[in-house]
Scaffold this motif. Sequence first.
Motif, PDB file in Angstrom:
ATOM      1  N   LEU A  56      11.946  -5.520  -3.835  1.00  0.00           N
ATOM      2  CA  LEU A  56      12.139  -4.240  -3.155  1.00  0.00           C
ATOM      3  C   LEU A  56      12.209  -4.426  -1.642  1.00  0.00           C
ATOM      4  CD1 LEU A  56       9.675  -1.957  -5.182  1.00  0.00           C
ATOM      5  CD2 LEU A  56      12.171  -2.038  -5.338  1.00  0.00           C
ATOM      6  N   ALA A  57      11.367  -5.333  -1.120  1.00  0.00           N
ATOM      7  CA  ALA A  57      11.373  -5.583   0.321  1.00  0.00           C
ATOM      8  C   ALA A  57      12.678  -6.242   0.751  1.00  0.00           C
ATOM      9  CB  ALA A  57      10.184  -6.469   0.703  1.00  0.00           C
ATOM     10  N   THR A  58      13.170  -7.188  -0.045  1.00  0.00           N
ATOM     11  CA  THR A  58      14.422  -7.869   0.278  1.00  0.00           C
ATOM     12  C   THR A  58      15.589  -6.899   0.266  1.00  0.00           C
ATOM     13  OG1 THR A  58      13.574  -9.924  -0.699  1.00  0.00           O
ATOM     14  CG2 THR A  58      15.958  -9.748  -0.391  1.00  0.00           C
ATOM     15  N   ALA A  59      15.530  -5.943  -0.656  1.00  0.00           N
ATOM     16  CA  ALA A  59      16.605  -4.943  -0.743  1.00  0.00           C
ATOM     17  C   ALA A  59      16.438  -3.821   0.273  1.00  0.00           C
ATOM     18  CB  ALA A  59      16.650  -4.353  -2.148  1.00  0.00           C
ATOM     19  N   GLY A  60      15.339  -3.816   1.003  1.00  0.00           N
ATOM     20  CA  GLY A  60      15.114  -2.787   2.016  1.00  0.00           C
ATOM     21  C   GLY A  60      14.526  -1.504   1.484  1.00  0.00           C
ATOM     22  N   LEU A  61      14.154  -1.478   0.193  1.00  0.00           N
ATOM     23  CA  LEU A  61      13.640  -0.245  -0.400  1.00  0.00           C
ATOM     24  C   LEU A  61      12.183   0.014  -0.019  1.00  0.00           C
ATOM     25  CD1 LEU A  61      15.203  -0.519  -3.979  1.00  0.00           C
ATOM     26  CD2 LEU A  61      16.031   0.777  -2.003  1.00  0.00           C
ATOM     27  N   SER A  62      11.430  -1.052   0.255  1.00  0.00           N
ATOM     28  CA  SER A  62      10.035  -0.866   0.652  1.00  0.00           C
ATOM     29  C   SER A  62       9.932  -0.118   1.976  1.00  0.00           C
ATOM     30  CB  SER A  62       9.333  -2.220   0.767  1.00  0.00           C
ATOM     31  OG  SER A  62       9.266  -2.854  -0.492  1.00  0.00           O
ATOM     32  N   ALA A  63      10.873  -0.405   2.883  1.00  0.00           N
ATOM     33  CA  ALA A  63      10.874   0.278   4.173  1.00  0.00           C
ATOM     34  C   ALA A  63      11.126   1.773   3.987  1.00  0.00           C
ATOM     35  CB  ALA A  63      11.932  -0.332   5.085  1.00  0.00           C
ATOM     36  N   LEU A  64      11.992   2.109   3.030  1.00  0.00           N
ATOM     37  CA  LEU A  64      12.261   3.521   2.753  1.00  0.00           C
ATOM     38  C   LEU A  64      11.017   4.203   2.194  1.00  0.00           C
ATOM     39  CD1 LEU A  64      15.819   3.287   1.119  1.00  0.00           C
ATOM     40  CD2 LEU A  64      15.234   3.982   3.458  1.00  0.00           C
ATOM     41  N   LEU A  65      10.267   3.469   1.370  1.00  0.00           N
ATOM     42  CA  LEU A  65       9.048   4.036   0.790  1.00  0.00           C
ATOM     43  C   LEU A  65       8.016   4.325   1.868  1.00  0.00           C
ATOM     44  CD1 LEU A  65       7.227   4.743  -1.637  1.00  0.00           C
ATOM     45  CD2 LEU A  65       6.605   2.322  -1.760  1.00  0.00           C
ATOM     46  N   VAL A  66       7.812   3.376   2.773  1.00  0.00           N
ATOM     47  CA  VAL A  66       6.833   3.553   3.836  1.00  0.00           C
ATOM     48  C   VAL A  66       7.241   4.658   4.794  1.00  0.00           C
ATOM     49  CG1 VAL A  66       5.720   2.421   5.805  1.00  0.00           C
ATOM     50  CG2 VAL A  66       6.025   1.178   3.669  1.00  0.00           C
ATOM     51  N   SER A  67       8.560   4.806   5.009  1.00  0.00           N
ATOM     52  CA  SER A  67       9.046   5.825   5.948  1.00  0.00           C
ATOM     53  C   SER A  67       8.994   7.226   5.365  1.00  0.00           C
ATOM     54  CB  SER A  67      10.485   5.497   6.382  1.00  0.00           C
ATOM     55  OG  SER A  67      11.367   5.524   5.257  1.00  0.00           O
ATOM     56  N   VAL A 150      -0.800  -0.109  -1.764  1.00  0.00           N
ATOM     57  CA  VAL A 150       0.038   0.219  -0.608  1.00  0.00           C
ATOM     58  C   VAL A 150      -0.043  -0.858   0.469  1.00  0.00           C
ATOM     59  CG1 VAL A 150      -0.021   2.705  -0.951  1.00  0.00           C
ATOM     60  CG2 VAL A 150      -1.851   1.610   0.353  1.00  0.00           C
ATOM     61  N   LYS A 151      -1.149  -1.588   0.509  1.00  0.00           N
ATOM     62  CA  LYS A 151      -1.290  -2.643   1.510  1.00  0.00           C
ATOM     63  C   LYS A 151      -0.265  -3.750   1.290  1.00  0.00           C
ATOM     64  CE  LYS A 151      -6.187  -1.936   2.539  1.00  0.00           C
ATOM     65  NZ  LYS A 151      -7.544  -2.554   2.610  1.00  0.00           N
ATOM     66  N   VAL A 152       0.077  -3.996   0.028  1.00  0.00           N
ATOM     67  CA  VAL A 152       1.091  -5.004  -0.272  1.00  0.00           C
ATOM     68  C   VAL A 152       2.456  -4.543   0.233  1.00  0.00           C
ATOM     69  CG1 VAL A 152       2.236  -6.300  -2.105  1.00  0.00           C
ATOM     70  CG2 VAL A 152      -0.208  -5.812  -2.272  1.00  0.00           C
ATOM     71  N   VAL A 153       2.732  -3.261   0.031  1.00  0.00           N
ATOM     72  CA  VAL A 153       4.001  -2.706   0.512  1.00  0.00           C
ATOM     73  C   VAL A 153       4.086  -2.825   2.038  1.00  0.00           C
ATOM     74  CG1 VAL A 153       5.449  -0.650   0.628  1.00  0.00           C
ATOM     75  CG2 VAL A 153       4.097  -1.108  -1.427  1.00  0.00           C
ATOM     76  N   VAL A 154       3.009  -2.440   2.708  1.00  0.00           N
ATOM     77  CA  VAL A 154       2.981  -2.511   4.173  1.00  0.00           C
ATOM     78  C   VAL A 154       3.114  -3.953   4.645  1.00  0.00           C
ATOM     79  CG1 VAL A 154       1.551  -2.103   6.211  1.00  0.00           C
ATOM     80  CG2 VAL A 154       1.635  -0.397   4.390  1.00  0.00           C
ATOM     81  N   PHE A 155       2.527  -4.882   3.897  1.00  0.00           N
ATOM     82  CA  PHE A 155       2.622  -6.304   4.260  1.00  0.00           C
ATOM     83  C   PHE A 155       4.082  -6.746   4.317  1.00  0.00           C
ATOM     84  CE2 PHE A 155       3.391 -10.499   2.393  1.00  0.00           C
ATOM     85  CZ  PHE A 155       2.831 -11.318   3.364  1.00  0.00           C
ATOM     86  N   TYR A 156       4.837  -6.422   3.285  1.00  0.00           N
ATOM     87  CA  TYR A 156       6.232  -6.855   3.249  1.00  0.00           C
ATOM     88  C   TYR A 156       7.088  -6.124   4.272  1.00  0.00           C
ATOM     89  CZ  TYR A 156       5.559  -9.657  -0.961  1.00  0.00           C
ATOM     90  OH  TYR A 156       5.143 -10.618  -1.845  1.00  0.00           O
ATOM     91  N   VAL A 157       6.667  -4.927   4.655  1.00  0.00           N
ATOM     92  CA  VAL A 157       7.450  -4.149   5.629  1.00  0.00           C
ATOM     93  C   VAL A 157       7.113  -4.526   7.063  1.00  0.00           C
ATOM     94  CG1 VAL A 157       7.881  -1.825   6.508  1.00  0.00           C
ATOM     95  CG2 VAL A 157       7.768  -2.218   4.049  1.00  0.00           C
ATOM     96  N   SER A 158       5.845  -4.816   7.339  1.00  0.00           N
ATOM     97  CA  SER A 158       5.429  -5.053   8.726  1.00  0.00           C
ATOM     98  C   SER A 158       5.191  -6.523   9.070  1.00  0.00           C
ATOM     99  CB  SER A 158       4.148  -4.263   9.027  1.00  0.00           C
ATOM    100  OG  SER A 158       3.101  -4.693   8.165  1.00  0.00           O
ATOM    101  N   PHE A 159       4.684  -7.312   8.117  1.00  0.00           N
ATOM    102  CA  PHE A 159       4.336  -8.695   8.424  1.00  0.00           C
ATOM    103  C   PHE A 159       5.528  -9.638   8.309  1.00  0.00           C
ATOM    104  CE2 PHE A 159       2.884 -12.903   6.928  1.00  0.00           C
ATOM    105  CZ  PHE A 159       2.154 -13.294   8.042  1.00  0.00           C
ATOM    106  N   VAL A 160       6.197  -9.645   7.176  1.00  0.00           N
ATOM    107  CA  VAL A 160       7.305 -10.583   6.943  1.00  0.00           C
ATOM    108  C   VAL A 160       8.430 -10.424   7.964  1.00  0.00           C
ATOM    109  CG1 VAL A 160       9.072 -11.317   5.296  1.00  0.00           C
ATOM    110  CG2 VAL A 160       6.757 -10.794   4.488  1.00  0.00           C
ATOM    111  N   PRO A 161       8.844  -9.194   8.305  1.00  0.00           N
ATOM    112  CA  PRO A 161       9.951  -9.049   9.269  1.00  0.00           C
ATOM    113  C   PRO A 161       9.668  -9.673  10.637  1.00  0.00           C
ATOM    114  CG  PRO A 161       9.624  -6.998   8.088  1.00  0.00           C
ATOM    115  CD  PRO A 161       8.471  -7.885   7.725  1.00  0.00           C
TER     116      PRO A 161
END
Length: 231
Positions: A56-67, A150-161
């Motif tokens: 989901l993070a690679t496809a950019g969908l995690s960012a949409l979820l957090v936003s 949700v912390k995992v989602v935030v990790f892929y959205v904020s840390f990896v980028p």
Amino acid sequence: MSDIQIVSFVAASLLIIIVPGVDFALVTRQTVRYGRRAGFVVLAGLFAAALVHASLATAGLSALLVSSPALYTVLRVAGALYLLYLGGTILWATRPRRTVPVAQPVPVGAGGAGAGTDAAAPVRDVPALDEPHVARRSFVMGVTSQLLNVKVVVFYVSFVPQFVKPGDGAAARTAVLAATFIGLAVLWWACYILLIDRLQPWLTRPSVLLVIERLTGLILIVLAVRIALSH
């Protein structure tokens, strides 16, 4: 990405992985109670859910979820409720129970010493992992707790980028970093499960096991409250 960035990513990832959280509580509890096979089943669930998050993070969908405040809130509340359910179930199972002594039949011709030995034989009431519901529940614990975290989602959205330069190939680099993180996590948890398994003869003593069970339940409930109150 430079060698310095790679080392920084690996070091930061290891720090994130070893910090105790929901996965730590579940892996520890299942391994201690049912053995290393149960621990690896939980790990398989965590791994499967991590692949979903990484995709989901690679496809950019995690960012949409957090936003999206609404979707993020739904995921956060669902995760908190699930942890509250797990913690409450574990604590409820450790409640004091009244037991009624049952008279043991004495075989004809048996001596007093022999009958006493048989009656005092300990009975292990912990289900074996071979029972389908144990393995299934262990896997579901790993998958569900990780998917709703949700912390995992935030990790892929904020840390990896932070380690990925925008532009062509950004998705591929994100996938590589996500795979690296997952690989490090699997390696760490595999070593941890084997360590716990070596200590199992001591950890499965009734008094120690009771403390672990109650601590696990309390930790899950505290984490659930923290997640529910976070923004």
